[in-house]
Design an enzyme around this catalytic site. Structure first.
Site, PDB file in Angstrom:
ATOM      1  N   GLU A   1       0.841  -1.214   0.000  1.00 19.47           N
ATOM      2  CA  GLU A   1       0.000   0.000   0.000  1.00 19.47           C
ATOM      3  C   GLU A   1       0.873   1.262   0.000  1.00 19.47           C
ATOM      4  O   GLU A   1       0.549   2.254  -0.644  1.00 19.47           O
ATOM      5  CB  GLU A   1      -0.941  -0.004   1.213  1.00 19.47           C
ATOM      6  CG  GLU A   1      -2.066  -1.020   1.065  1.00 19.47           C
ATOM      7  CD  GLU A   1      -3.249  -0.747   1.979  1.00 19.47           C
ATOM      8  OE1 GLU A   1      -3.024  -0.432   3.168  1.00 19.47           O
ATOM      9  OE2 GLU A   1      -4.393  -0.858   1.507  1.00 19.47           O
TER      10      GLU A   1
ATOM     11  N   GLN B   1     -10.013  -4.855  11.197  1.00 20.01           N
ATOM     12  CA  GLN B   1     -11.298  -5.544  11.072  1.00 20.01           C
ATOM     13  C   GLN B   1     -11.572  -6.404  12.311  1.00 20.01           C
ATOM     14  O   GLN B   1     -12.640  -6.338  12.925  1.00 20.01           O
ATOM     15  CB  GLN B   1     -11.228  -6.423   9.810  1.00 20.01           C
ATOM     16  CG  GLN B   1     -12.482  -7.144   9.487  1.00 20.01           C
ATOM     17  CD  GLN B   1     -12.439  -7.885   8.143  1.00 20.01           C
ATOM     18  OE1 GLN B   1     -13.464  -8.323   7.689  1.00 20.01           O
ATOM     19  NE2 GLN B   1     -11.298  -8.024   7.508  1.00 20.01           N
TER      20      GLN B   1
END
Ligand code: FAD
Ligand code: NAD
Length: 400
Positions: free
Chosen positions: A171, A316
């Protein structure tokens, strides 16, 4: 009866969601809730690759804690946690002494894992925090600014090395490779002068992820000028670059470290049994042998029965654990039965800079603009959980 004291350590994903949920689960007169964190702001760890590469201002990734949580219901202490005294039900803070608790939730996040590679802390950028991201961005810009002022500029000034092709490394290079053409324009530097390397120890980038999507990501990044060195562990970081296990040396003034994480050192210091700073928690998320201490997020470890390997440390999971912990705190106070935590992994989506991304959601593969849309919606979803429509409008991302 006196109200029990609930103490939450760390205002990241796990701590913030626990704090907001617990004030909904319990009435004001049922418990005192205290949150301790290093800064007076919460930051989105999952967005930090963007300010680190300079594609987003760092203020967009953070928010004042008292703008998000109701400080009439929660007592916030800005301080650094030094140690948890497990048997005495106390926590030592750096500046404000000790705080007692009846129930503790530890959500202090992670620190970089070096796997013993020397020089990481001396010579690489490795802090995935707001301050760390700011330092990386300023340093990168300075390298561009410096280059044309050197009588004989060295190539290493414009050589950028990313250690680790996990999701963080990928990323980050996605953002940097997207920004490099702009930086070249801004600082009058031909793009051919800039070198970007991603160096990965495993036989593939993003080990364990869908091979077709890995290939998509690698092709895209290579087209932006990124060079991958796969199956090539870094064995040392030096002031002017890295040494690879095969003996090759890459000279670079900017090494960004992303080879994975370990749990916060407070866990080890406090004497919890741990694996790389992570405590293998009971199914109800308590630390083994402790009836009143919960550990969640990157400091916790749970084995995925299907793969027999630990679940990866993710936001998450941290957020889902926080909901279970809030319910279990209520259960303990009301002398009810505790719930077992059951992760519900919806998928993994990673950004690649610009409007590009890859991901698997359910059993559907996504790439390009549809993955980008999904990624931005995931980023917005957390804001929604934390602060509803107001926070989402203020800090959210445009998915289109
Ligand atoms: P954190 O959210 O990191 O919060 C820890 C908090 O504790 C921080 O506020 C910190 O300041 C505070 N703190 C730390 N030490 C102390 C101390 N001693 N005293 C007081 N306070 C302290 N996961 C995903 O699921 N999806 C993604 O897309 C994703 N992208 C990521 C991108 C990047 C660049 C990185 C680095 C990680 C990404 N992750 C992603 C992983 C995810 O960020 C972590 O798993 C998640 O932040 C863990 O939540 P946490 O609550 O345990 O810790
Ligand atoms: P990671 O452990 O997922 O990846 C680190 C990579 O570095 C691995 O591929 C490893 O083989 C490599 N590596 C280790 N030592 C090395 C060395 N000496 N030289 C070269 N390479 C080396 O760590 P991460 O990318 O920091 O991610 C941490 C956690 O955060 C993971 O659970 C990840 O899933 C999560 N995360 C998720 C997202 C997302 O969902 N979009 C983004 C970032 C991080």
């Amino acid at each position: 009866a006196t109200k029990p004291n609930i103490l939450i350590l760390g205002a990241g994903y796990g701590g913030m969601v626990t704090a907001t949920k617990i004030t909904k689960e319990l009435g004001h007169n049922e418990a005192n809730v205290t949150l301790v964190s290093k800064h007076d702001y919460h930051y989105q760890t999952t967005w930090l690759h963007e300010p680190a590469a300079g594609t987003m201002h760092h203020d967009r990734t953070r928010m004042k804690i008292d703008d998000v949580i109701d400080i009439n219901k929660i007592n916030f202490i800005q301080d650094e946690v030094v140690e948890i005294h497990r048997e005495e039900n106390k926590v030592s803070l750096k500046n404000s002494g000790q705080v007692e608790f009846d129930y503790l939730v530890t959500a202090l996040g992670a620190v970089p894992e070096t796997f013993g590679v020397e020089g990481v802390f001396d010579y690489s950028f490795n802090k995935w925090t707001v301050n760390g991201a700011r330092e990386m961005k300023d340093h990168i810009e300075y390298m561009f600014a410096k280059y044309n002022n050197e009588p004989e500029p060295k190539d290493e000034l414009l050589t950028f090395v990313v250690a680790g092709a996990g999701f963080t490394g990928i990323e980050f290079i996605g953002e940097l490779s997207e920004r490099v053409p702009e930086l070249c324009k801004e600082y009058d530097i031909p793009k051919s002068k800039v070198k970007m390397y991603v160096i990965e120890a495993a036989p593939t980038a993003l080990p364990g992820f869908d091979p077709e999507l890995v290939e998509y990501a690698m092709n895209l990044l290579e087209n932006r000028g990124v060079e991958f060195k796969i199956n090539t562990p870094i064995s040392e970081v030096k002031e002017n670059g890295v040494i690879l296990k095969d003996g090759e040396e890459i000279k670079s003034s900017t090494v960004v470290w992303a080879t994975g994480v370990r749990g916060n050192p407070v866990i080890e210091k406090s004497g919890f049994e741990n694996m790389r700073g992570r405590v293998k928690v009971d199914p109800d998320l308590r630390a083994p042998g402790h009836e009143n201490i919960f550990i969640i997020g990157d400091c916790s470890l749970m084995i995925n029965e299907e793969t027999e390997r630990p679940f990866p440390p993710t936001a998450q999971i941290a957020m889902q654990q926080a909901e279970t912990v809030a319910a279990n705190l209520k259960a303990l106070i009301k002398e009810d039965k505790l719930k077992e935590f059951k992760p519900d992994i919806k998928g993994t989506v990673a950004s690649l800079g610009g409007k590009e991304a890859i991901g698997v959601v359910g059993n559907k593969k996504l790439f390009g603009t549809s993955a980008n849309f999904m990624k931005k919606m995931i980023d917005n979803r957390y804001l929604w959980i934390l602060g509803g429509v107001g926070l989402t409008l203020k800090k959210g991302k445009n998915p289109f």
